[in-house]
Design a protein around this motif. Structure first.
Motif, PDB file in Angstrom:
ATOM      1  N   PHE A 192      -7.364  -0.953   6.234  1.00 52.15           N
ATOM      2  CA  PHE A 192      -8.366  -1.908   5.764  1.00 52.15           C
ATOM      3  C   PHE A 192      -8.163  -2.229   4.283  1.00 52.15           C
ATOM      4  N   ALA A 193      -7.827  -1.220   3.494  1.00 46.08           N
ATOM      5  CA  ALA A 193      -7.601  -1.445   2.063  1.00 46.08           C
ATOM      6  C   ALA A 193      -6.490  -2.478   1.869  1.00 46.08           C
ATOM      7  N   GLY A 194      -5.454  -2.389   2.689  1.00 45.11           N
ATOM      8  CA  GLY A 194      -4.372  -3.373   2.621  1.00 45.11           C
ATOM      9  C   GLY A 194      -4.874  -4.770   2.951  1.00 45.11           C
ATOM     10  N   PHE A 195      -5.720  -4.865   3.962  1.00 46.39           N
ATOM     11  CA  PHE A 195      -6.285  -6.176   4.319  1.00 46.39           C
ATOM     12  C   PHE A 195      -7.046  -6.774   3.135  1.00 46.39           C
ATOM     13  N   ASN A 246       0.817  -1.185   0.000  1.00 46.76           N
ATOM     14  CA  ASN A 246       0.000   0.000   0.000  1.00 46.76           C
ATOM     15  C   ASN A 246       0.863   1.253   0.000  1.00 46.76           C
ATOM     16  N   ILE A 247       1.970   1.167   0.739  1.00 48.25           N
ATOM     17  CA  ILE A 247       2.849   2.324   0.809  1.00 48.25           C
ATOM     18  C   ILE A 247       3.630   2.454  -0.496  1.00 48.25           C
ATOM     19  N   ALA A 248       4.003   1.287  -1.031  1.00 43.03           N
ATOM     20  CA  ALA A 248       4.784   1.312  -2.255  1.00 43.03           C
ATOM     21  C   ALA A 248       3.986   1.876  -3.426  1.00 43.03           C
ATOM     22  N   LEU A 249       2.675   1.750  -3.324  1.00 45.82           N
ATOM     23  CA  LEU A 249       1.840   2.242  -4.418  1.00 45.82           C
ATOM     24  C   LEU A 249       1.188   3.550  -3.999  1.00 45.82           C
ATOM     25  N   PRO A 250       1.775   4.657  -4.376  1.00 45.06           N
ATOM     26  CA  PRO A 250       1.190   5.939  -3.976  1.00 45.06           C
ATOM     27  C   PRO A 250      -0.121   6.163  -4.704  1.00 45.06           C
ATOM     28  N   PRO A 251      -1.031   6.862  -4.077  1.00 44.04           N
ATOM     29  CA  PRO A 251      -2.292   7.144  -4.763  1.00 44.04           C
ATOM     30  C   PRO A 251      -2.038   8.046  -5.964  1.00 44.04           C
ATOM     31  N   ILE A 275      -9.865   1.837  -3.832  1.00 42.71           N
ATOM     32  CA  ILE A 275      -9.922   1.639  -2.378  1.00 42.71           C
ATOM     33  C   ILE A 275      -8.619   2.033  -1.687  1.00 42.71           C
ATOM     34  N   GLY A 276      -7.507   1.907  -2.390  1.00 43.59           N
ATOM     35  CA  GLY A 276      -6.234   2.268  -1.790  1.00 43.59           C
ATOM     36  C   GLY A 276      -5.932   3.762  -1.796  1.00 43.59           C
ATOM     37  N   ARG A 277      -6.786   4.530  -2.415  1.00 43.45           N
ATOM     38  CA  ARG A 277      -6.476   5.962  -2.550  1.00 43.45           C
ATOM     39  C   ARG A 277      -6.877   6.773  -1.340  1.00 43.45           C
ATOM     40  N   GLU A 278      -7.757   6.211  -0.544  1.00 38.77           N
ATOM     41  CA  GLU A 278      -8.275   6.954   0.602  1.00 38.77           C
ATOM     42  C   GLU A 278      -7.383   6.674   1.809  1.00 38.77           C
ATOM     43  N   ARG A 279      -6.567   7.640   2.156  1.00 39.45           N
ATOM     44  CA  ARG A 279      -5.573   7.405   3.217  1.00 39.45           C
ATOM     45  C   ARG A 279      -6.188   7.016   4.546  1.00 39.45           C
ATOM     46  N   THR A 280      -7.367   7.526   4.829  1.00 33.99           N
ATOM     47  CA  THR A 280      -7.964   7.282   6.143  1.00 33.99           C
ATOM     48  C   THR A 280      -8.384   5.822   6.337  1.00 33.99           C
ATOM     49  N   ILE A 281      -8.422   5.058   5.248  1.00 31.57           N
ATOM     50  CA  ILE A 281      -8.809   3.647   5.382  1.00 31.57           C
ATOM     51  C   ILE A 281      -7.729   2.724   4.825  1.00 31.57           C
TER      52      ILE A 281
END
Ligand SMILES: *[C@@H]1O[C@H](CO)[C@@H](O)[C@H](O)[C@H]1NC(C)=O
Length: 215
Positions: A81-84, A45-50, A72-78
């Motif tokens: 969960f997006a990683g899960f 998730n970190i490796a893939l910046p929004p 789903i990975g673009r919303e930093r606040t979640i």
């Protein structure tokens, strides 16, 4: 009793870790040793910046529309969960499917870090196996099963999803939503929907103030 106290102690320790390193890593090194398994999606998730507007992935969706797995990975606040969701095959496949609609109930990062236990921990495992419950391959498998149960309890296989419409989550629990005091809430449990930022071709991502009961 003893297992419970041990769990409480390790949770305090991991909460401190979370508090101090939350800036660097959404999910700090967990007390459970299944970290390789669980942290991998976070690292991804970190490796893939929004990169908004960079990937319509028209090859994945028939009509060229953007789908949940794109956003789903673009919303930093979640992003915890997006990683899960990327770590659980049944869920990641569904979110990539343009012809199966889904409402993802994504707890805020703060809701996940506030949980009395990690999503992959189960007090029953500690009671049965002691504090090494998540050691070794079988421990990792156990943690992964628990995480899957957590994530699947937050995936509603329907969108649009009407008020009051009872649906079975991928995890098998029954949920519905209703307005309470003017606020959209998930029931049972009265979990507030804080926002619905994403509506895409195969459904919506709803951001929740809390986690749903998944035990
Ligand atoms: C899936 O979602 C789209 C977009 O909201 C909607 O137009 C379509 O009717 C939905 N399909 C089903 C089967 O619910």
């Amino acid at each position: 009793m003893k297992a419970r106290r041990t769990l409480a102690t390790s949770l305090v320790a991991s909460c401190l870790l979370l508090a101090t390193s939350a800036q660097l890593l959404p999910l700090a090194r967990p007390a459970a040793p299944a970290k390789a398994d669980i942290q991998s999606p976070i690292k991804q998730n970190i490796a893939l910046p929004p990169v908004p507007g960079n990937s319509p992935s028209s090859d994945m969706s028939g009509d060229g529309g953007i789908i949940i797995s794109d956003v789903i990975g673009r919303e930093r606040t979640i992003n915890i969960f997006a990683g899960f969701t990327r770590d659980i095959d049944s869920v990641s496949k569904r979110l990539e499917h343009s012809s199966e609609n889904t409402t993802v109930l994504a707890p805020l990062n703060s809701a996940i870090t506030k949980l009395p236990r990690k999503p992959w921990e189960d007090p029953k495992d500690y009671a049965a196996l002691g504090q090494n419950a998540y050691d070794g391959q079988s421990g990792e498998d156990r943690a992964h099963r628990n995480l899957r149960r957590f994530v699947e309890a937050h995936v509603v296989p329907a969108s649009p999803w009407e008020e009051g419409q009872k649906v079975e989550t991928l995890g098998g629990s029954t949920v519905w939503w209703e307005f309470k005091d003017g606020k959209k809430t998930i029931q049972p449990g009265n979990v507030e929907v804080s926002s619905v930022p994403q509506k895409v071709a195969n459904g919506e991502v709803w951001i929740l103030d809390g986690a749903l009961n998944y035990a």
